[in-house]
Design a protein around this motif. Structure first.
Motif, mmCIF file in Angstrom:
data_model
loop_
_atom_site.group_PDB
_atom_site.id
_atom_site.type_symbol
_atom_site.label_atom_id
_atom_site.label_comp_id
_atom_site.label_asym_id
_atom_site.label_seq_id
_atom_site.Cartn_x
_atom_site.Cartn_y
_atom_site.Cartn_z
ATOM 1 N N ILE A 25 -26.277 -32.863 -3.183
ATOM 2 C CA ILE A 25 -27.177 -33.305 -4.431
ATOM 3 C C ILE A 25 -28.041 -34.109 -3.720
ATOM 4 O O ILE A 25 -29.285 -34.187 -4.351
ATOM 5 N N ARG A 26 -28.149 -34.652 -2.626
ATOM 6 C CA ARG A 26 -29.133 -35.472 -1.913
ATOM 7 C C ARG A 26 -30.341 -34.454 -1.749
ATOM 8 O O ARG A 26 -31.423 -34.705 -1.902
ATOM 9 N N VAL A 27 -29.692 -33.568 -1.108
ATOM 10 C CA VAL A 27 -30.944 -32.305 -0.646
ATOM 11 C C VAL A 27 -31.469 -31.967 -2.000
ATOM 12 O O VAL A 27 -32.770 -31.388 -1.669
ATOM 13 N N ALA A 28 -30.775 -31.586 -2.989
ATOM 14 C CA ALA A 28 -31.261 -31.363 -4.209
ATOM 15 C C ALA A 28 -32.411 -32.240 -4.634
ATOM 16 O O ALA A 28 -33.678 -31.575 -5.585
ATOM 17 N N PHE A 29 -32.480 -33.465 -4.544
ATOM 18 C CA PHE A 29 -33.395 -34.459 -4.954
ATOM 19 C C PHE A 29 -34.163 -34.746 -3.931
ATOM 20 O O PHE A 29 -35.141 -35.974 -3.959
ATOM 21 N N GLY A 30 -34.271 -33.924 -2.817
ATOM 22 C CA GLY A 30 -35.153 -34.464 -1.690
ATOM 23 C C GLY A 30 -35.013 -35.280 -1.035
ATOM 24 O O GLY A 30 -35.877 -36.037 -0.315
ATOM 25 N N HIS A 31 -33.616 -35.662 -0.750
ATOM 26 C CA HIS A 31 -33.361 -36.865 0.180
ATOM 27 C C HIS A 31 -32.273 -36.371 1.279
ATOM 28 O O HIS A 31 -31.255 -36.929 1.548
ATOM 29 N N GLY A 32 -32.597 -35.074 1.803
ATOM 30 C CA GLY A 32 -31.673 -34.547 2.718
ATOM 31 C C GLY A 32 -31.894 -35.046 4.230
ATOM 32 O O GLY A 32 -32.375 -34.348 5.081
ATOM 33 N N ASP A 33 -31.561 -36.208 4.642
ATOM 34 C CA ASP A 33 -31.576 -36.967 5.786
ATOM 35 C C ASP A 33 -30.320 -36.572 6.726
ATOM 36 O O ASP A 33 -30.411 -36.585 7.869
ATOM 37 N N GLN A 34 -29.372 -36.042 6.122
ATOM 38 C CA GLN A 34 -28.104 -35.562 6.810
ATOM 39 C C GLN A 34 -27.870 -34.034 6.391
ATOM 40 O O GLN A 34 -28.197 -33.559 5.461
#
Length: 253
Positions: A25-34
């Protein structure tokens, strides 16, 4: 006592899947640091206070679950004595495969507990690049992709047919059945996509395609309405994590 450690493996699996869902879900919102993968989940855990201790505990419970599954592959489930020569070949293969998965979890947790964990996506891509250098390696990759695709299809079937109910000691509530259905289907679709991408990597000679679950989810995110699809995938994988907690309590062992 050993059974309790094995059941705790389900709890560990649940935590890992919840973290993978959160990272997707973080990747979906552009926060894919992991990475949205097992290694990404454990890296995220390692960064939290007390995370290293939790990872060491995870190593123990994942090993216990892996050994329990290997015992099931040989002797069958303790709760379901088998007639004749023990469990049928499919049940043996399934138990053995799940045991391998839990030992892989243990190995990944061990790496991050020691502070030497590596990205599973990078490892998968590196291994794929080496295998692509020979005809035999390409054959192995295609077979691996088909096996992963088959495992994904089995998860979808198990969810839709609600066969997972047979894994529980008592008939589950409607809410638990919904958790199982959504969780198994979501995980099956994700695994199926991983398998497809491994095969695509062979035919396109592109090892980056075979980057595992993280690569599959990011490929999904690159499609039209990708952010929505990633959120749905993350929620579905998280639901599988919640169902794992049910298994920790009620699974036939």
């Amino acid at each position: 006592m050993f059974e309790r450690f094995a059941r705790a493996g389900y709890v560990g699996s649940g935590v890992v899947h919840l973290l993978i869902g959160y990272l997707a879900i973080r990747v979906a919102f552009g926060h894919g640091d992991q990475e949205a993968s097992q290694s990404g989940a454990m890296a995220e855990l390692a960064e939290r206070p007390g995370g290293t201790l939790v990872l060491w505990v995870a190593v123990v419970v994942f090993v216990a679950m892996g050994l329990w599954r290997f015992a099931e592959a040989v002797f069958g489930k303790a709760s379901e004595p088998e007639a004749g020569d023990g469990p049928n070949p499919f049940d043996r293969f399934k138990a053995f495969s799940v045991g391998v998965v839990y030992l892989a979890f243990a190995y990944t947790a061990f790496g991050f507990a020691r502070g030497s964990g590596r990205s599973s996506g990078e490892q998968n891509a590196s291994l794929t690049a080496r295998l692509l250098q020979s005809g035999a390696g390409k054959f192995v990759l295609v077979v691996a992709g088909l096996v992963i695709l088959g495992v994904g299809a089995y998860h979808v079937y198990k969810g839709v047919s609600k066969n997972f109910v047979d894994d529980l000691k008592s008939h589950p509530s409607t809410a638990v059945q919904r958790l199982g259905l959504v969780g198994y289907v979501a995980k099956g679709l994700a695994l199926g996509l991983v398998g497809v991408l491994v095969i695509v990597a062979v035919f396109q000679a592109d090892p980056q395609k075979a980057a595992g679950l993280d690569g599959a989810l990011k490929t999904l995110g690159a499609q039209p309405f990708g952010a929505v699809l990633l959120v749905l995938a993350g929620l579905g994988i998280g639901v599988y994590g919640l169902y794992s907690f049910v298994m920790a309590r009620d699974a036939r062992m």
